[in-house]
Design an enzyme around this catalytic site. Structure first.
Site, mmCIF file in Angstrom:
data_model
loop_
_atom_site.group_PDB
_atom_site.id
_atom_site.type_symbol
_atom_site.label_atom_id
_atom_site.label_comp_id
_atom_site.label_asym_id
_atom_site.label_seq_id
_atom_site.Cartn_x
_atom_site.Cartn_y
_atom_site.Cartn_z
ATOM 1 N N ASP A 133 -55.977 45.251 9.914
ATOM 2 C CA ASP A 133 -57.002 44.828 10.769
ATOM 3 C C ASP A 133 -58.558 45.027 10.480
ATOM 4 O O ASP A 133 -59.477 45.026 11.236
ATOM 5 C CB ASP A 133 -56.783 45.823 12.185
ATOM 6 C CG ASP A 133 -56.628 45.209 13.479
ATOM 7 O OD1 ASP A 133 -56.317 43.714 13.225
ATOM 8 O OD2 ASP A 133 -56.821 45.664 14.435
ATOM 9 N N SER A 435 -48.099 52.888 22.182
ATOM 10 C CA SER A 435 -46.934 53.306 22.189
ATOM 11 C C SER A 435 -46.290 53.784 23.253
ATOM 12 O O SER A 435 -45.177 53.791 23.919
ATOM 13 C CB SER A 435 -46.622 54.126 20.964
ATOM 14 O OG SER A 435 -47.232 55.427 20.777
#
Length: 695
Positions: A133, A435
């Site tokens: 990223d 998450s």
């Protein structure tokens, strides 16, 4: 104990005794609340009494929700030897995410990649994806080096049955046990591969020594490269999604959703493993252990993910910062597992692609009726979704170049516009803890999860070795949990209507856990100042109500001690856990402040990446069991204030107590301030050391 086709579920042996304890403790807590509130109503109101009542009501609510974790804790044992033959196992895609090579050294990322490529799983069913990223040249260089080295490493591991598939571990002193009683052929090949490993690491260090190669590129087009598709080896793919400063990128959740789409076009494994870039695969059999739940005919329909504990290779014997998080990974997650399943942690989780792409277990066809709204306008990707759903597809064999072009389309910034990605599809963008909220929403939609805590850790990462990094992580996690508690997905509203009451209580506790800050700040100031002034806030030691307070305290300590000892802990661990729990709880006041600022729009949402680079000086202190507060002055402010109040109150209160001799009225406060002083001694020592060095 329940025996399934591929795994065994064992309920905690002393469950009945634990529930009986909860009932008695609840009665005592209710009595304590009655004592406080009735005194407010029937006696003249004083500020100390109001503050103590507030603290104890909050603490009682937290205790109540916390008991849901202890209602039906279970442990599980996988039986991978009973699984179908390798050729009948489903495909598996492994996702590794990285961002900044300064904080996540490329050498460590490469070790994680190599250990994933060497997983004990059929090569033709395994694919490894690295999300870069940051778009850093050194990361691309590193994955190419890793893929090349793996061509030697993977056959070596399989030929000799190597268990430590992370080369750094295997070539270290901790891997020597696997090298005993081996023949000359093994040793010759080992030396050759070790030389190649050292050369690879030197090449990466040399390439990364140029600052240009470590620079994060925040304005870039998408880049997808198939690094290795050699027959007999797992597929290795590099993914750098498009990033534009003017467009939202949704942090790690956005990176994971990009990997879901790109992998759907290339390998489309029915199951995925998400693992942090510093958390290498320590046990190569973890994939097959997870399949014991996904493929079990009695559980497969409803299992969304299988969670493994996050464990660390650099824990010291004392573990003064409680990096092992025993309470979370032994008590809480096993407790949730007995309800509907544990929460989703940031790493070490195997997920069903179907669960991430479709709503409830019985809602697959509904999503495909309006596929472009849910999944975007890529026809090729929608066909891959149909394949996961089990429907017939019109997908044709396309060339590699065409497939990569389509992968770049689904990795673009604009692909998710006007779709349900991040809301109903993929990893959720509700809060930065992608998450946690994704696991929570999966449970709300009717999915279940499983928790596996094997004797051999399946994944090992790098734990923080100073208080600063630990506090940064804690504030980030707790502030986002605060936001979840007041969002439209709040477990107090959204969760109660969709989950069982006990499972909802567990998520209520998680969103409320930062409230411990209020409790401990009040409990750390009010009784102590009142002790100094001679104002009682607890019953006299001869008063029957004192027995209620004593019972609650002793009952809590015994429960904690039993949980620690039953989890292979020690009395020293029990004592240290109390210290770090209070330290973290007080510091979580910053999480409350940060959460309120974000909720009111006063603070810009940003992602603070944890620093995984090892500082040798900090590591030395950590291994010696000495607190390191370097760089954490802001976080330590409330704790220092509390310690000063307690020290002054302790000595001043003792002087007053010897003169006035009101021991019966002041015993509770004397015990409390003494307990805090004894518990805080190592912290006081660490602060004094820091001050002496800086001053």
């Amino acid at each position: 104990m329940a025996t399934f086709t591929y795994h065994i579920e064992t309920v905690q042996s002393w469950l009945a005794l634990s529930r009986l304890h909860t009932i008695f403790h609840l009665a005592a807590v209710l009595s304590l609340c009655y004592y406080r509130t009735s005194h407010l109503l029937l006696q003249p109101t004083t500020v100390p009494w109001v503050l103590m009542t507030t603290a104890e009501l909050i603490l009682s609510a937290l205790w109540f929700f916390n008991q849901a974790f202890r209602w039906r804790p279970v442990s599980r044992t996988a039986m991978p030897e009973k699984l179908p033959r390798d050729e009948n196992l489903p495909g598996l895609d492994i996702f590794v995410c990285t961002l900044d090579p300064e904080k996540e050294p490329t050498g460590e990322v490469v070790d994680t990649l190599v250990s994933a490529i060497a997983m004990d799983y059929p090569s033709n069913k395994l694919a490894v994806y690295l999300s870069d990223d940051g778009g850093c040249p050194v990361t691309l260089y590193g994955i190419k080096e890793a893929a090349e080295f793996a061509k030697e490493w993977v056959p070596f591991c399989r030929n000799y049955g190597i268990k430590s598939r992370c080369p750094k571990v295997f070539f270290s002193p901790s891997g020597e046990d696997e090298q005993l009683l081996r023949d000359d052929g093994f040793r010759a090949q080992r030396d050759l591969i070790e030389a190649k490993y050292e050369k690879m690491q030197k090449n990466i260090d040399k390439f990364g020594s140029d600052p240009k190669n470590r620079r994060i590129v925040s304005d870039r087009p998408p880049r997808i490269e198939i690094i290795n598709d050699q027959p007999g080896m797992p597929l290795v793919v590099y993914v750098s999604r498009e990033r534009r400063p003017s467009l939202p990128h949704k942090f790690k959740g956005g990176a994971l959703n990009t990997l879901l789409r790109v992998s759907g076009l290339i390998s489309n494994g029915p199951y995925v493993l998400a693992v942090d870039c510093d958390m290498y695969c320590n046990d190569p059999s973890s994939a097959k252990q997870a399949m014991c739940f996904f493929l079990d005919p009695e559980t497969s329909k409803y299992i969304a993910f299988v969670q493994f504990p996050q464990m660390f290779h650099n824990l010291s014997k004392k573990d003064i910062y409680d990096n092992q998080s025993r309470t979370a990974f032994k008590t809480m997650w096993q407790g949730m597992d007995g309800l509907r399943g544990p929460g989703l942690s940031g790493s070490g989780n195997y997920l069903s692609r179907s669960a991430l792409l479709f709503g409830s277990p019985n809602q697959k066809d509904d999503y495909l009726l309006d596929a472009q709204k849910y999944f975007g306008n890529s026809t090729a990707y929608i066909e891959s979704v149909k394949a996961i759903c089990g429907q017939k597809t019109t997908k044709k064999n396309i060339s590699r170049d065409e497939m990569l072009r389509e992968a770049q389309v689904v990795a673009s910034c604009s692909y998710e516009t006007n779709t349900n990605w991040g809301t109903e599809v993929g990893f959720s963008y509700g809060i930065l803890l992608e998450s946690t909220i994704t696991g929570y929403l999966l449970h709300c939609r009717g999915w279940k999860s499983a928790y596996l805590y094997p004797k051999t850790p399946c994944f090992l990462g790098c734990a923080p070795t100073d208080i600063k990094e630990g506090m940064l992580q804690l504030v980030k996690w707790l502030s986002e949990l605060c936001l979840l508690g007041v969002s439209k997905y709040s477990p107090f509203t959204y969760g109660f209507s969709r989950m069982s009451i006990f499972h909802t209580f567990t998520y209520c506790f998680l969103t409320m856990s930062s409230m411990y800050a209020i409790v401990f700040i009040l409990y750390g100031i009010v009784p102590q100042v009142c002790f100094l002034k001679g104002i009682p806030v607890f019953p006299k030691v001869t008063d029957p109500w004192f027995a209620v307070f004593a019972f609650v305290y002793v009952s809590t300590q015994i429960q904690h001690l039993i949980e620690v000892l039953s989890g292979d802990g020690s009395v020293a661990m029990w004592w240290d856990e109390q210290r770090i729990w209070i330290l973290k709880s007080v510091t979580s006041v910053f999480a409350i402040i940060d959460g309120i600022k974000k909720w009111l729009g006063l603070s810009k949402v940003k992602f603070n990446l944890s620093n995984k680079a090892i500082d040798k000086e900090k590591l030395k202190k950590y291994e010696q069991g000495r607190f390191d507060f370097q760089g954490a002055a802001v976080f330590m402010g409330p704790l220092v204030l509390l310690l000063i109040v307690n020290i002054v109150s302790f000595f001043g209160g003792l002087w007053r107590l010897f003169n006035v001799k009101d021991f019966e009225e002041m015993f509770g406060q004397l015990f409390l301030v003494t307990f805090v002083m004894v518990l805080s001694y190592p912290i006081i020592e660490g602060i004094i050391t820091l001050k002496s060095k800086s001053g």
